[in-house]
Design a protein around this motif. Structure first.
Motif, PDB file in Angstrom:
ATOM      1  N   CYS A 143      -4.146  -0.963  -0.700  1.00 26.23           N
ATOM      2  CA  CYS A 143      -4.473   0.413  -0.333  1.00 26.23           C
ATOM      3  C   CYS A 143      -5.949   0.541   0.027  1.00 26.23           C
ATOM      4  N   THR A 144      -6.813  -0.140  -0.724  1.00 26.47           N
ATOM      5  CA  THR A 144      -8.244  -0.100  -0.420  1.00 26.47           C
ATOM      6  C   THR A 144      -8.528  -0.700   0.948  1.00 26.47           C
ATOM      7  N   PRO A 164     -13.301   6.920  -3.849  1.00 24.78           N
ATOM      8  CA  PRO A 164     -11.954   6.360  -4.075  1.00 24.78           C
ATOM      9  C   PRO A 164     -11.931   4.840  -4.132  1.00 24.78           C
ATOM     10  N   ILE A 165     -12.785   4.201  -3.344  1.00 27.03           N
ATOM     11  CA  ILE A 165     -12.867   2.742  -3.428  1.00 27.03           C
ATOM     12  C   ILE A 165     -13.382   2.345  -4.805  1.00 27.03           C
ATOM     13  N   SER A 179      -1.347  -3.824  -5.167  1.00 21.24           N
ATOM     14  CA  SER A 179      -1.151  -2.555  -4.459  1.00 21.24           C
ATOM     15  C   SER A 179      -2.476  -1.810  -4.308  1.00 21.24           C
ATOM     16  N   LEU A 180      -3.299  -1.818  -5.345  1.00 25.85           N
ATOM     17  CA  LEU A 180      -4.601  -1.158  -5.249  1.00 25.85           C
ATOM     18  C   LEU A 180      -5.479  -1.822  -4.198  1.00 25.85           C
ATOM     19  N   ALA A 236       3.377   2.242  -5.656  1.00 23.06           N
ATOM     20  CA  ALA A 236       2.287   2.203  -6.643  1.00 23.06           C
ATOM     21  C   ALA A 236       2.567   3.132  -7.820  1.00 23.06           C
ATOM     22  N   SER A 290       0.806  -1.218   0.000  1.00 21.07           N
ATOM     23  CA  SER A 290       0.000   0.000   0.000  1.00 21.07           C
ATOM     24  C   SER A 290       0.841   1.271   0.000  1.00 21.07           C
ATOM     25  N   HIS A 308     -10.604   2.607  -7.362  1.00 23.69           N
ATOM     26  CA  HIS A 308      -9.702   1.459  -7.295  1.00 23.69           C
ATOM     27  C   HIS A 308     -10.332   0.227  -7.943  1.00 23.69           C
ATOM     28  N   GLN A 333      -8.632   3.043   2.488  1.00 20.04           N
ATOM     29  CA  GLN A 333      -9.916   3.583   2.054  1.00 20.04           C
ATOM     30  C   GLN A 333     -11.082   3.041   2.879  1.00 20.04           C
ATOM     31  N   LEU A 369      -9.087  -1.923 -11.230  1.00 20.70           N
ATOM     32  CA  LEU A 369      -8.908  -3.376 -11.186  1.00 20.70           C
ATOM     33  C   LEU A 369      -9.697  -4.054 -12.303  1.00 20.70           C
TER      34      LEU A 369
END
Length: 567
Positions: free
Chosen positions: A205-206, A276-277, A201-202, A132, A127, A280, A210, A284
């Motif tokens: 981070c989520t 933001p979620i 990575s996404l 990223a 993350s 992401h 997030q 994906l």
């Protein structure tokens, strides 16, 4: 007022006192619903306790008539250290239950504890924002390299284009192309691996950033301290104001408003926190669709003369380990007619192919005339018009025939095409055979030359105008073209399109401001504060405009009340 009578005597008794707070919160449809919060204060189980009986007079509405009533309470004092306090959140009580401290995570050893620690470290590394960004730059560089290096060519092409004895830029040879699979960049292990790493990575981070932010944003976070409210980005004190009036105006401005006792909490634009979620997830989707297209599609090209057929499965070849043929691969395609359009200057402007599709039983299931940027789609297969060629020239020789002369492409400088054929005249078995040469750049005109190579004339196909060359009469009957078709199956396209649509939508939603407001009723004064994550310059102006509409409470004098009662 409270009266204290405090004789001290030893005791080990325990008192449990429960106090219930009841309030109301605003519903968006202006319905008032009860909101209760129970706060529990547990007694202290310790040694050497002393009992202090305290007599307290509690004022209640019924006490106005009988002020002598009193309630006796017992409070246990202890010299020992108190147990840890309970910490409550939205899910209930956690930690320190029944006077026991919360179990330390370090007490859980073994493989399970090491596994959890390893997962946390991996999530922390994945993350990381600089990582990223670096992954995105590497993916972009590989995509740019894939547009420079020719894709899908035979190995001999790369041996000649990037030889070892004359490397490009002094080091770049065919080994740099074929070894990592850059001749098929978008399905190479390096490119797909970078997509997987960036997707991880996404997701990390989520999960780590997030989702916790959204959980915090959805929580009803009341502030019960005036100092805490004044520390917000925007704060204001409203003398002679009502908390209910503030809540009503905030609801009219689109806020979700909640009241608990003298405290108020309101928020607006929670979708801005969720966006933001969504961004992401959309990225994906795009990467998953691209990976599926690279590893699960079929591609192929074919050039077919007018009037001939081909089977789809004979042309398509798999591009990855996920490629799987379908029943549509047994479809037979027939080229009914190939034609071309021209500009006034004579240049080719467009070319068309009339196609018929037949199933395995020979039944025509579809027919369409395709052109550049207007493909045919059937059973998940897309047929594109990508090229053309000159297949044969149909002629009459001395009123005999027709004869089909195959046209061969000739190598010339530049990008323009040139096709030619040869009609022998005289003894065809002679070692020095001569004949008539015919050249054409397209399907609309043919240039003819005699046995000595001299210009003899120009004829258009279907003109039925004969030309006599060295005693031989020739009529150009027709020019037969070949259609250059590219076929492919791309199961990842719907996923990619859905991902791009979601990306555009969630990106726009992410610009919505998530604003939070807290307020506290302190006597006749309302202390209000708030903050927002976007549009910080406009937020104070919006709040000032909203607060100007809050009515001021004005107390009537005794004489005015008397006049009203007498009237």
């Amino acid at each position: 007022m409270k009266a204290f009578n405090c004789p001290i005597r030893p005791s080990i008794s325990l008192l449990h006192k429960t106090r219930s707070l009841k309030g109301y919160f605003f519903h968006p449809f202006f319905k008032l619903k009860p909101f209760s919060d129970n706060t529990h204060i547990s007694g202290l189980h310790e040694q050497r306790a002393f009992l202090l009986p305290i007599t307290c007079t509690l004022k209640k509405p019924r006490d106005l008539k009988n002020k002598a009533n009193s309630v006796s309470k017992k409070i246990v004092l202890s010299e020992a250290v108190p147990p840890p306090l309970r910490e409550e959140d939205d899910d209930g009580v956690r930690g320190g239950g029944n006077g026991r401290p919360p179990e330390s995570s370090g007490s859980k050893g073994g493989v399970s504890g090491m596994g959890k620690m390893l997962i946390k470290r991996v999530l922390k590394v994945l993350s990381n924002l600089p990582l990223a960004i670096g992954e995105m730059f590497v993916i972009a560089a590989l995509m740019a390299l894939g547009t420079v290096i020719e894709q899908g060519e035979a190995p001999d092409f790369y041996f000649q284009k990037y030889p070892e004895d004359h490397p490009v830029l002094g080091f770049f040879t065919w080994r740099w192309v074929l070894t990592p699979g850059f001749d098929h960049m978008f399905s190479s292990p390096v490119f797909l691996g970078m997509l997987v790493l960036f997707g991880a990575s996404l997701m990390a981070c989520t999960y780590t950033t997030q989702i916790p932010l959204v959980k915090v944003a959805r929580r009803w976070s009341f502030l019960h301290s005036a100092e805490a409210i004044r520390k917000q980005e925007f704060s204001e004190s409203l003398p002679r104001a009502s908390l209910q009036d503030v809540g009503t105006l905030l609801m009219g401005a689109g806020y979700e408003v909640f009241l608990k006792g003298p405290s108020l909490y309101a928020f607006r634009g929670l979708a801005g926190r969720l966006a933001p979620i969504g961004v992401h997830l959309a990225m994906l989707l795009i990467m998953a669709g691209g990976t599926f297209s690279a590893a699960g599609s079929f591609r192929g090209s074919v050039t077919v003369p007018q009037g001939l057929n081909f089977v789809v499965g004979d042309v398509l070849g798999p591009s990855g380990f996920l490629s799987s043929p379908t029943e549509a691969f047994n479809t037979e395609v027939h080229i009914n007619k190939f034609s071309m359009d021209y500009y006034d200057s004579g240049e080719v402007s467009q070319f068309h192919t009339d196609l018929s599709l037949f199933d395995i039983n020979g039944k025509e299931v579809m027919r369409k005339t395709i052109s550049v940027n207007d493909p045919l789609r059937y059973g998940g297969i897309t047929v594109y018009q990508t090229d053309w060629s000159f297949s044969a020239l149909q002629i009459l020789k001395d009123n005999e025939g027709p004869y089909n002369l195959a046209m061969a492409p000739l190598q010339i400088n530049g990008d323009k095409k040139l096709y030619g054929t040869f009609l022998p005249v005289g003894d065809v078995n002679s070692p020095d055979v001569k004949g008539i040469s015919m050249l054409a750049r397209d399907l609309q005109s043919v240039v003819l030359y005699d046995k000595e190579g001299k210009f003899a004339g120009v004829r258009r196909p279907n003109s039925k105008l004969p030309i006599n060359i060295d005693g031989t009469e020739i009529v150009i009957v027709d020019a037969i073209g070949s259609s250059g078709l590219t076929l492919k199956t791309d199961p990842g396209v719907p996923v990619v399109y859905a991902g791009f649509g979601a990306l555009m939508l969630t990106t726009c939603i992410s610009y919505l401001s998530h604003s939070q407001i807290w307020a506290l009723q302190d006597g006749t004064t309302v202390i209000l504060g708030g903050k927002t994550n976007r549009a910080k310059a406009e937020f104070p102006d919006e709040m000032n405009s909203l607060l100007d509409k809050i009515p001021e409470i004005v107390e009537s004098s005794v004489s005015e009340k008397a006049d009203i009662l007498s009237g």
